[in-house]
Design a protein around this motif. Structure first.
Motif, short mmCIF file in Angstrom:
data_model
loop_
_atom_site.label_atom_id
_atom_site.label_comp_id
_atom_site.label_asym_id
_atom_site.label_seq_id
_atom_site.Cartn_x
_atom_site.Cartn_y
_atom_site.Cartn_z
N MET A 1 -87.45 0.99 -13.40
CA MET A 1 -88.35 -0.14 -13.31
C MET A 1 -88.60 -0.56 -11.87
O MET A 1 -89.62 -1.12 -11.52
CB MET A 1 -87.74 -1.34 -14.07
N THR A 2 -87.63 -0.30 -11.05
CA THR A 2 -87.75 -0.80 -9.68
C THR A 2 -88.50 0.21 -8.82
O THR A 2 -87.93 0.97 -8.09
CB THR A 2 -86.37 -1.00 -9.07
N ILE A 3 -89.80 0.20 -9.00
CA ILE A 3 -90.59 1.06 -8.14
C ILE A 3 -90.86 0.31 -6.86
O ILE A 3 -91.58 -0.69 -6.85
CB ILE A 3 -91.89 1.48 -8.82
N LYS A 4 -90.25 0.79 -5.81
CA LYS A 4 -90.45 0.11 -4.53
C LYS A 4 -91.84 0.45 -4.01
O LYS A 4 -92.27 1.58 -4.10
CB LYS A 4 -89.41 0.62 -3.52
N ILE A 211 -97.97 4.15 -7.83
CA ILE A 211 -97.30 4.96 -6.83
C ILE A 211 -97.73 4.50 -5.45
O ILE A 211 -98.92 4.36 -5.19
CB ILE A 211 -97.65 6.44 -7.01
#
Lengths: 439, 517
Positions: A1-4, A211
Motif C-alpha cells: 500500500m505504501t507506494i512512495k 507509479i
C-alpha cells in the motif's frame, strides 16, 4: 500500500543536472563537438561546419559503421565481442557483388544473398561461442582471418564492380523514383508529433497506475529537447537533398533494435545474460540460445553493412572493411557499453559512432592529415570512457541511476553498491535516484 | 603500557545523505577477543574500514588511538605497518597462486631483487604450522577448501606481524567443524598476545569465544558487555541489537498440512566434470501442500546439488530418477521447464546466482516471470513497473523506489527481492537454499513470516539451511543428507540438533568433499 512517490519535487536545478550529466551526456558531447568544429571552421577557414551538406556526408560516410555498431552493442551487452565483422562485411559484400554482376540477380536478391550469407556466418560463429563455449574473442579472431581469406578467394584478388539501383542504397536520395526531400520534412513533423503523443500517453498511464516517474520538470525538458532535435534534424536534411535512403534505413534499424532491446523478452534476455549469466540461467533464461541468436543477428547486420560498403564504393574489393570491427567496438564503448557486459543502449552505440564520424569529418574539413586524425580518434575513445568514470566517481556514494543511454558501463560497474552493511543500506535516507531512460 | 590496545572515540562518518556512524566509541583490551555485533547497516563494516585505513584519516571525524598513540592511517598499508590487519568476508586470495605465494603477496621474499622461492616456502610452512594448516605450501589455493583458505588469510596476517586482527564474518562460509577450528585458533592467538576483533552474525559463536562484546545499532554504540561478568545470553544480545524484544526468533504458526503433491525418488546425480563421481545417490523426498520441509547436511553433502539438479537440471550430469508433481510425472530439461511446471529455486548465493546487482528492482523482480508481463514476446514496461511496485511493498523491500539498483541494498532486502521474483512466477514448490544466510536478525524474522505466508497459501517449501536451530524452528519435517544420501528424516516433534547431527554425519567416510566447482 505504501507506494512512495519518488522524486516528487526535486528542484529544477537538480533535474537539469541529472539530465545533463547522466542521461544525455553523450548527446551533449556530440553537440559540443559539432559546435567546436563550427567555431574552428569559422575562425580558420571562414566557413560553416554545421551545414546540411556536411551533416548528410557524416551519415553517408558512417552508415556502415553505425549498422555494425548496432549489432556490436548487442554482442557486447551480451558479454561477448566480435572481431570478425570487418572480414565478414567484406566477404558478404563480395558475394553480393558477384550475385549482382556475375549471376545477374536483381538488386534485392543480391542484398538478400549478402544478409543471408552474414546470418549463416553468424550461425557458424554463434555455434562455437554459445554451445561449444569457446570465448568469442578467439572464435571471431579466427573468423577475422578466415573470412578475409575467403573474401580473397571468391574475388580472386580482384574487384567486382556493381551498378544500378544497388548502388543507390548507399548514396541515393530517391526511392522508386520518388524524391525523398519532401517526405523528410513531413515524416519529421509527424514523427515529432507521434513522439510527443506517445510520451504523454505513457506519462498519463504511469500517473494513473500511481507509479512515480521522473519529475515534471525533467520530463517536460526531455520532451521539448528531443522534439526540437527531431524537428531541427528534419529541417536540416530537408534543406539539402532530403534524408538519403541509407539514412532512412538506419532510422528504421535504430527504432527496430531499440524496441527489440528494451521491449521484447528476447532483448531483455540479452541484457540479463550479459549482466549475470549464471543468475539469468537460473531464472529460466536460455542463455546459450540467446547468445547464439545475437551472433546470427550480428552476422546479418555485417552482411547488410557489406552491401552498403560495396554500393558506396560501387565495387567489392578484397580489403573492404578492414579495421571496421574496431570502429564499431569503439562506437559501443564511447556510447556507454561495459566490457563486462550487461550495460549499453542501441542509441548510445549510434551516438558513439556519430561522435567519431563528426570528429573525422570535422578534421578532414579543416585539412588535418589522416595520421593526426587517427591519433585524435584514439584519444577520444580513451577520453570518453575516462570522463564517464571520473564523472561517476565524483558523484559516487550516492545511488546510481538506472539504465540510461550514454555513460560508460565501466563507470557503472566501478561504483557497485556497498555490501550488506554499507552506507546505503536499509533505511538510507538517500536522495531519490532519478530514473531516466527506458521511459 | 595501557590495558587497552585500541581506543576509538567519537567516530562519525557521513556518506552523501547517510550518517553511517554517529559518534561511535569503542575500546579493545590487549590480547582479548572482542566481538562487534549489530544488524546489517548498523555500521560494523564501516567502523572496521575506518580502523583499517580503507577510509583515510580525514574522511571521518573522531580519534583513533592504537597502543596509546594517535593513529592516522592514510591507507591500508599504513594500518598494516602498525600491525592492524583486516580479513574481509570475501577472501582476498588469488586462487591460481600457491599458498606460500599468497601469504607473501605484496611482501615478496626476495634476495637481491629476485624472488627466493626457497625462503618463501620455508617461511610460509612455518606460518602455516602456527595456524594449523597442514598442506604443502606449493599447493594452489584453489585446490583447498574455503575453511583452509581462511587459515591462509590468517597466516598472511601473521606474516605481517599482526597485533590487531580484524575478522569480518570469518565463519559465514564455513561448516561447523571448520568454524570450530577457526575459533580455537583465535583463542590460541590470544594466548600469543594477538588481539582479535571479530564481526559475526552467529551469536552462539560470539558468546563462545568473545571476552567482550560491543553492540552497534544505527551507527551508534549501544553498549559494551563483558561476556562472563555480565552473564550475556543470546536473547540479551538480540534485544540490544534490534532495540526491541523479539518475542521468539521464529514467528508462530499453526501448520495446516495438506496432501503430498511433490515427490522425488531414485534421484541420482553425477558430477558434471568428474563423471564417475556420484554427488546425489538415490535420494527420495516428498513435500506436501502447506508443509515446510527442511534439508539438513554438512557442506558438501550434496544439498544444493540435489536442489539444483531437480530445478531443471541446472547442475550435474547423468541425472536419473523420477519427479512427480500432483501425481503427474515431470520431465524438466531446463530451468524454464521447471518454472513452467511450478518449481522455483532461490539460490544460496544471491549476489552471484540470484540477482543482477547492476540492474534495478524492476528488472530483477520480473526476470524469471517475464512471460507474465509480456505478450507475444513484447514486454509491457508499465506492467513491469506496477508489478514491481506491488512486490516491493508486499515483500517489504526497503528501497527508495523500484528504480534502485539491487546492488545498493542490504543483504536482507536483496533476499526479499530473490523471494519476490520467485513468488511472482507463481510456483507450487519453492526450494529455498539458505534463505537467511548473512542477513540480520530482524530481516530473518521477516523472511520467516514470508515463508509462512507462502505455505498458508497451500504451496510447499523445501528449505535448505546450515543452521540447525533455524530448521528446527521453521520446519514440519526435516531430511538429513550426508555424502549424497538422504540418511533419514525426523518430524517436528522428534527433531533435536543431536539427532540431526547424527544423521548428517552418517557414512561420511564415502567422501563428502566440496563438490561444486
Amino acid at each position: 500500500m505504501t507506494i512512495k512517490t519518488t522524486a516528487a519535487r526535486p528542484s529544477l536545478l537538480r533535474a537539469v543536472r541529472n539530465i545533463n550529466l547522466r542521461a544525455y551526456g553523450m548527446i551533449i558531447a556530440l553537440v559540443s563537438i559539432m559546435l567546436l568544429f563550427q567555431v574552428l571552421d569559422v575562425v580558420m577557414q571562414n566557413q560553416n561546419f554545421i551545414t546540411p551538406r556536411n551533416l548528410t556526408n557524416v551519415i553517408l560516410q558512417n552508415s556502415y559503421i553505425l549498422i555494425l555498431a548496432i549489432g556490436m552493442m548487442l554482442v557486447i551487452v551480451n558479454g561477448h565481442i566480435d572481431l570478425s565483422v570487418g572480414s565478414v562485411l567484406a566477404f558478404c559484400g563480395a558475394v553480393s557483388a558477384i550475385a549482382l554482376s556475375e549471376w545477374g540477380l536483381p538488386w534485392y536478391l543480391a542484398v538478400l544473398v549478402a544478409v543471408g550469407a552474414g546470418a549463416l556466418i553468424g550461425v557458424w560463429q554463434g555455434f562455437w561461442i554459445a554451445y561449444v563455449r569457446i570465448p568469442a574473442f578467439i572464435v571471431t579472431l579466427a573468423g577475422m582471418l578466415l573470412f578475409r581469406g575467403l573474401t580473397l578467394k571468391v574475388l580472386g584478388a580482384e574487384t567486382v564492380g556493381t551498378s544500378g539501383t544497388y548502388n543507390s542504397l548507399a548514396s541515393g536520395y530517391t526511392v522508386a523514383g520518388v524524391d525523398l526531400r519532401m517526405p523528410t520534412l513531413i515524416i519529421g513533423v509527424l514523427g515529432a508529433v507521434a513522439y510527443v503523443l506517445l510520451e504523454t500517453r505513457s506519462r498519463a498511464r504511469q500517473a494513473r497506475a500511481g507509479i512515480a516517474g521522473s519529475s515534471q520538470a525533467a520530463w517536460v525538458s526531455k520532451v521539448v529537447v528531443l522534439t526540437a532535435v527531431i524537428l531541427v534534424a528534419a529541417y536540416t536534411f530537408y534543406s539539402y537533398k532530403g534524408l538519403p535512403l541509407i539514412g532512412w534505413i538506419l532510422l528504421v534499424l535504430v527504432i527496430f533494435y531499440t524496441f527489440i532491446a528494451n521491449r521484447t523478452v528476447f532483448g531483455r534476455h540479452i541484457y540479463a545474460g550479459g549482466g549475470n549469466e549464471k543468475a539469468a540461467m537460473l531464472s529460466g533464461v536460455k542463455t546459450k540460445q540467446t547468445s547464439f541468436w545475437v551472433f546470427v543477428n550480428m552476422g546479418a547486420l555485417a552482411g547488410l553493412a557489406g552491401v552498403i560498403v560495396t554500393a558506396r564504393l560501387q565495387a567489392a574489393t578484397p580489403d573492404a572493411g578492414s579495421m571496421f570491427e574496431l570502429h564499431a567496438i569503439a562506437s559501443s564503448f564511447i556510447g556507454g557499453a561495459s566490457m563486462a557486459g550487461g550495460v549499453g543502449t542501441i542509441i548510445g552505440a549510434v551516438i558513439g559512432g556519430l561522435v567519431m564520424g563528426v570528429m573525422n569529418q570535422g578534421m578532414r574539413v579543416l585539412g588535418v592529415a589522416t595520421d593526426t586524425v587517427q591519433v585524435v580518434l584514439g584519444l577520444v575513445v580513451l577520453a570518453a570512457v575516462f570522463f564517464d568514470v571520473w564523472n561517476k566517481k565524483r558523484a559516487s556514494a550516492g545511488p546510481i541511476v538506472g539504465i540510461a543511454p550514454g555513460g560508460s558501463g565501466e563507470a557503472k560497474r566501478k561504483n557497485r553498491g556497498p555490501d550488506d552493511s554499507g552506507p546505503a543500506g536499509d533505511d538510507s535516507k538517500d536522495e531519490e535516484p532519478e530514473s531516466v531512460g527506458t521511459g | 603500557m595501557s590495558e587497552d590496545i585500541l581506543r576509538m572515540r567519537g567516530i562519525t562518518k557521513r556518506f552523501p545523505g547517510v550518517l553511517a556512524l554517529d559518534g561511535v566509541d569503542m575500546r579493545v583490551k590487549r590480547a582479548s577477543i572482542h566481538a562487534l555485533v549489530g544488524e546489517n547497516g548498523a555500521g560494523k563494516s564501516t567502523l572496521m574500514k575506518i580502523l583499517s585505513g580503507v577510509y583515510a584519516h580525514g574522511d571521518f571525524e573522531g580519534e583513533i588511538e592504537l597502543e596509546g598513540e594517535p593513529a592516522r592511517f592514510r591507507n591500508i598499508r599504513d594500518s598494516e605497518e602498525s600491525g592492524v590487519v583486516i580479513i574481509h568476508q570475501e577472501l582476498a586470495l588469488v586462487p591460481e597462486l600457491s599458498i606460500a605465494e599468497n601469504i607473501y603477496l605484496g611482501n615478496e621474499q626476495t634476495r637481491r631483487g629476485i624472488i627466493s622461492w626457497n625462503r618463501t616456502n620455508t617461511k610460509a610452512a612455518h606460518l602455516m604450522d602456527q595456524v594449523g594448516l597442514h598442506e604443502n605450501p606449493q599447493t594452489l589455493v584453489e585446490k583447498i577448501g574455503v575453511g583452509k583458505q581462511q587459515l591462509v588469510e590468517i597466516a598472511k596476517a601473521l606474516s605481517k606481524e599482526v597485533k590487531l586482527l580484524i575478522l569480518d564474518e570469518p565463519t559465514a562460509a564455513l561448516n561447523d567443524s571448520d568454524s570450530e577450528n577457526l575459533l580455537e585458533l583465535l583463542k590460541q592467538l590470544r594466548e600469543n598476545g594477538v588481539t582479535c576483533i571479530i564481526i559475526s552474525h552467529k551469536l552462539g559463536e560470539v558468546l563462545a569465544v568473545a571476552d567482550e562484546i560491543t553492540v552497534l545499532r544505527d551507527g551508534r554504540t549501544i553498549e559494551t558487555l563483558h561476556a562472563v561478568d555480565d552473564e550475556v545470553t543470546e536473547e540479551r544480545l538480540i534485544k540490544s541489537m534490534v532495540g526491541r524484544d523479539l518475542e521468539h526468533l521464529y514467528p508462530p504458526r499453526t501448520p495446516d498440512i495438506g496432501e503430498t503433491f511433490f515427490e522425488v525418488d531414485h534421484w541420482t546425480v553425477y558430477h558434471p566434470e568428474h563423471r564417475d563421481r556420484v554427488v546425489v545417490n538415490n535420494a527420495a523426498i516428498t513435500v506436501a501442500r502447506g508443509e515446510i520441509v527442511g534439508l539438513a547436511g554438512l557442506m558438501g553433502a550434496g544439498r544444493t546439488e540435489f536442489a539444483m539438479s531437480v530445478f531443471g537440471r541446472s547442475w550435474g550430469g547423468d541425472i536419473s530418477g523420477n519427479l512427480t508433481l500432483d501425481g503427474r510425472p515431470l520431465r524438466l530439461n531446463n530451468v524454464s521447464d521447471a518454472i513452467k511446471a511450478g518449481i522455483a529455486y532461490a539460490t544460496e548465493d544471491r549476489k552471484q546466482y540470484g540477482l543482477h546487482l547492476d540492474y534495478d528492482l524492476r528488472q530483477n523482480f520480473t526476470l524469471p516471470g517475464m512471460g507474465k508481463v509480456s505478450k507475444n514476446g513484447v514486454v509491457d514496461l508499465h506492467e513491469v513497473t506496477s508489478v514491481s511496485e506491488r512486490l516491493r511493498s508486499e515483500f517489504g523491500v526497503k528501497a527508495p523506489s523500484v528504480y534502485q539498483l539491487a546492488g545498493n541494498l542490504s543483504g536482507g532486502n536483496q533476499q526479499k527481492i530473490v523471494l519476490g521474483k520467485w513468488v511472482f512466477t507463481g510456483p507450487e514448490l519453492l526450494i529455498l537454499d539458505e534463505p537467511t544466510r548473512g542477513i540480520d536478525v530482524g530481516a530473518k524474522y521477516e523472511i520467516y513470516e514470508l515463508i509462512h505466508e507462502l505455505v498458508d497459501q497451500g504451496k510447499g517449501v523445501l528449505m535448505i539451511s546450515s543452521e540447525l536451530p533455524e530448521l528446527l524452528g521453521m520446519c514440519d519435517r526435516i531430511y538429513a543428507m550426508s555424502a549424497g544420501h538422504i540418511t533419514g528424516q525426523v518430524d517436528r516433534e522428534n527433531a533435536t540438533q543431536e539427532e540431526l547431527m547424527r544423521l548428517m554425519t552418517l557414512e561420511t567416510a564415502s567422501g563428502g568433499e566440496e563438490l561444486r566447482q
